[in-house]
Design a protein around this motif. Structure first.
Motif, PDB file in Angstrom:
ATOM      1  N   TYR A 156       0.810  -1.216   0.000  1.00 46.74           N
ATOM      2  CA  TYR A 156       0.000   0.000   0.000  1.00 46.74           C
ATOM      3  C   TYR A 156       0.846   1.270   0.000  1.00 46.74           C
ATOM      4  O   TYR A 156       0.457   2.268  -0.587  1.00 46.74           O
ATOM      5  CB  TYR A 156      -0.916   0.020   1.228  1.00 46.74           C
ATOM      6  CG  TYR A 156      -2.161  -0.819   1.080  1.00 46.74           C
ATOM      7  CD1 TYR A 156      -3.340  -0.268   0.598  1.00 46.74           C
ATOM      8  CD2 TYR A 156      -2.150  -2.168   1.402  1.00 46.74           C
ATOM      9  CE1 TYR A 156      -4.487  -1.030   0.454  1.00 46.74           C
ATOM     10  CE2 TYR A 156      -3.287  -2.943   1.264  1.00 46.74           C
ATOM     11  CZ  TYR A 156      -4.454  -2.366   0.785  1.00 46.74           C
ATOM     12  OH  TYR A 156      -5.586  -3.136   0.638  1.00 46.74           O
ATOM     13  N   ILE A 188      -0.392   1.372  -4.290  1.00 42.03           N
ATOM     14  CA  ILE A 188      -1.469   0.419  -4.029  1.00 42.03           C
ATOM     15  C   ILE A 188      -1.629  -0.472  -5.248  1.00 42.03           C
ATOM     16  O   ILE A 188      -2.174  -0.065  -6.269  1.00 42.03           O
ATOM     17  CB  ILE A 188      -2.786   1.142  -3.697  1.00 42.03           C
ATOM     18  CG1 ILE A 188      -2.573   2.125  -2.538  1.00 42.03           C
ATOM     19  CG2 ILE A 188      -3.886   0.135  -3.363  1.00 42.03           C
ATOM     20  CD1 ILE A 188      -3.739   3.022  -2.262  1.00 42.03           C
ATOM     21  N   ASN A 194      -2.321   5.221  -9.019  1.00 39.61           N
ATOM     22  CA  ASN A 194      -2.864   5.600  -7.720  1.00 39.61           C
ATOM     23  C   ASN A 194      -3.394   7.021  -7.750  1.00 39.61           C
ATOM     24  O   ASN A 194      -2.788   7.910  -8.347  1.00 39.61           O
ATOM     25  CB  ASN A 194      -1.794   5.491  -6.634  1.00 39.61           C
ATOM     26  CG  ASN A 194      -1.327   4.067  -6.393  1.00 39.61           C
ATOM     27  OD1 ASN A 194      -0.295   3.863  -5.800  1.00 39.61           O
ATOM     28  ND2 ASN A 194      -2.074   3.081  -6.852  1.00 39.61           N
ATOM     29  N   SER A 234      -5.296  10.086  -5.072  1.00 35.87           N
ATOM     30  CA  SER A 234      -5.435  10.463  -3.668  1.00 35.87           C
ATOM     31  C   SER A 234      -6.418  11.607  -3.556  1.00 35.87           C
ATOM     32  O   SER A 234      -6.657  12.345  -4.522  1.00 35.87           O
ATOM     33  CB  SER A 234      -4.082  10.862  -3.066  1.00 35.87           C
ATOM     34  OG  SER A 234      -3.565  12.006  -3.714  1.00 35.87           O
ATOM     35  N   TYR A 267      -5.857   5.597  -3.213  1.00 35.79           N
ATOM     36  CA  TYR A 267      -6.615   4.442  -3.686  1.00 35.79           C
ATOM     37  C   TYR A 267      -6.195   4.107  -5.118  1.00 35.79           C
ATOM     38  O   TYR A 267      -5.682   4.947  -5.861  1.00 35.79           O
ATOM     39  CB  TYR A 267      -8.129   4.705  -3.615  1.00 35.79           C
ATOM     40  CG  TYR A 267      -8.605   5.923  -4.392  1.00 35.79           C
ATOM     41  CD1 TYR A 267      -9.085   5.807  -5.697  1.00 35.79           C
ATOM     42  CD2 TYR A 267      -8.584   7.192  -3.803  1.00 35.79           C
ATOM     43  CE1 TYR A 267      -9.528   6.921  -6.388  1.00 35.79           C
ATOM     44  CE2 TYR A 267      -9.015   8.310  -4.494  1.00 35.79           C
ATOM     45  CZ  TYR A 267      -9.490   8.170  -5.789  1.00 35.79           C
ATOM     46  OH  TYR A 267      -9.910   9.272  -6.481  1.00 35.79           O
ATOM     47  N   GLN A 268      -6.418   2.857  -5.485  1.00 34.58           N
ATOM     48  CA  GLN A 268      -6.152   2.399  -6.844  1.00 34.58           C
ATOM     49  C   GLN A 268      -7.212   2.971  -7.773  1.00 34.58           C
ATOM     50  O   GLN A 268      -8.406   2.943  -7.475  1.00 34.58           O
ATOM     51  CB  GLN A 268      -6.180   0.868  -6.870  1.00 34.58           C
ATOM     52  CG  GLN A 268      -6.078   0.230  -8.244  1.00 34.58           C
ATOM     53  CD  GLN A 268      -4.746   0.461  -8.920  1.00 34.58           C
ATOM     54  OE1 GLN A 268      -4.483   1.576  -9.345  1.00 34.58           O
ATOM     55  NE2 GLN A 268      -3.912  -0.555  -9.004  1.00 34.58           N
TER      56      GLN A 268
END
Length: 382
Positions: free
Chosen positions: A69, A260, A266, A268, A280-281
């Motif tokens: 992560y 991630i 990724n 944010s 997050y992906q």
């Protein structure tokens, strides 16, 4: 840990910038959170959740899986030296990228080892400076203890090595004390680690400036400040006032580079009501991730177990009942809850599929009340 030994005192200020307290600051030390389901590495130059041995991801969840992560995270701080500071740096904007996500190596350097409270050797040699003393931060029952949580990671680092300046013109003069905390209880804490940071201005060579600190840390901070001033004055050929200089408009931020399920997809964002930043992906897909079952969590089948089948519910227990017509959904604000309960012994007979309904107050912005329904399983006279 912080006193300068006689052999160290014979070294030049530049050499003392590389050493503090009798151990080589060039030696990187590392510790790992190992008390709950979070795997996160901590080193003594400011990196959090980075594996500095390979410069690869150091934050995984759940622990023991390849689910990466976090590539790296840590502090970035900034401030101003006042115009009336009385020496060449007056009026400068100063800062430290303890984690520099653009340049690789940050601008921090070690002042101590990383001490791990669940390591018996570390706990037996716990520094006096790491004893819990801050009554403004910690509960009174914790004052005087070595550790706060089930696992504490304690470390100090600074930006006082003149040889590590990155893209800056000169150092800021900050010592950071970091305490990481981890628990596996209560529910939810097994997936969280916490960090508490304390900042010290180490720009004064006059030891009396630090008289306001607790006696347990006063001398160590004053020693580190003397080393900072001597090294910086020689390196930059300046004279810092004995009382040091203030750092105004001080800001600290915690930065993070998420990886991630990959480094290039990724996103944010911030959740302002919770003062929270999240990564997050982008497509919410991570085919490489694995999620192992938690042996401490009961399965739904176990929760629904019956006398006839302790691990698998009977059809009667799980059959879905159609709600009563009066409970039909009439708007997006209407909710229907079907409460399944095991059959109970009863002397009465009710028709299958009957239900009880209760109207709650209207939801703001909705024309329909919220209706909650509970289906009543068929029961027969026994």
């Amino acid at each position: 840990m912080s006193a300068v030994s006689p052999s160290a005192a014979e070294r030049s200020p530049r050499e003392r910038a590389r050493r503090q307290g009798g151990f080589d600051l060039g030696a990187l030390t590392l510790a790992v959170f190992n008390v709950n389901r979070v795997f996160c590495t901590v080193d003594n130059i400011g990196d959090v959740c980075l594996d500095p041995r390979t410069f690869s991801s150091g934050g995984f969840w759940p622990k023991g899986t390849p689910n990466d992560y976090i590539y790296n995270s840590g502090l970035q701080v900034a401030g101003m030296i006042p115009e009336d500071a009385g020496f060449e740096w007056a009026g400068d904007t100063v800062g430290v990228f303890f984690v520099d996500l653009r340049a690789g190596r940050g601008e921090g350097d070690a002042v101590s080892l990383v001490f791990n409270s669940i390591d018996l050797d570390d706990f037996g040699n716990w520094p006096d400076q790491a004893i819990v003393r801050d009554t403004a931060t910690y509960n009174d029952v914790l004052i005087g203890l070595k550790s706060v949580a089930q696992q504490d990671l304690w470390v100090r680092y600074w930006d006082g090595n003149p040889a590590i300046q990155g893209r800056r013109l000169h150092p800021m003069g900050i010592l950071v004390e970091e305490r990481g905390l981890g628990w596996n209880y209560p529910s939810g804490n097994e997936d969280i680690v916490y960090f508490i940071y304390t900042f010290y201005n180490i720009t004064a060579s006059d030891r009396s400036v630090y008289d306001g600190l607790h006696s347990g840390i006063r001398d160590s901070v004053a020693d580190i400040a003397e080393s900072y001033v001597e090294a910086v004055e020689e390196w930059f050929e300046i004279d810092i006032p004995a009382q040091g200089y203030s750092i105004t408009d001080f800001y600290a931020a915690f930065t993070m580079d998420p990886d991630i399920a990959g480094a290039f997809e990724n996103f944010s964002t911030a959740i302002l009501p919770f003062d929270m930043g999240v990564g997050y992906q982008s497509n919410f897909q991570a085919p490489s991730f694995t999620y192992q079952p938690d042996p401490l969590t009961r399965s739904p089948e176990r929760r629904w177990g019956s006398r006839s089948s302790p691990t698998r519910p009977t059809a009667r227990h799980t059959r879905t009942r159609r709600p009563h017509p009066s409970c039909g959904a009439t708007s997006p604000a209407t909710t229907t809850e079907a409460q399944e309960t095991p059959p109970a012994r009863s002397r009465t007979r009710r028709s299958a599929g009957s239900a009880t309904c209760r109207a709650s107050p209207r939801i703001p912005g909705s024309s329909s009340p919220r209706v909650r329904c509970s289906s009543i399983p068929e029961t027969r006279r026994q």
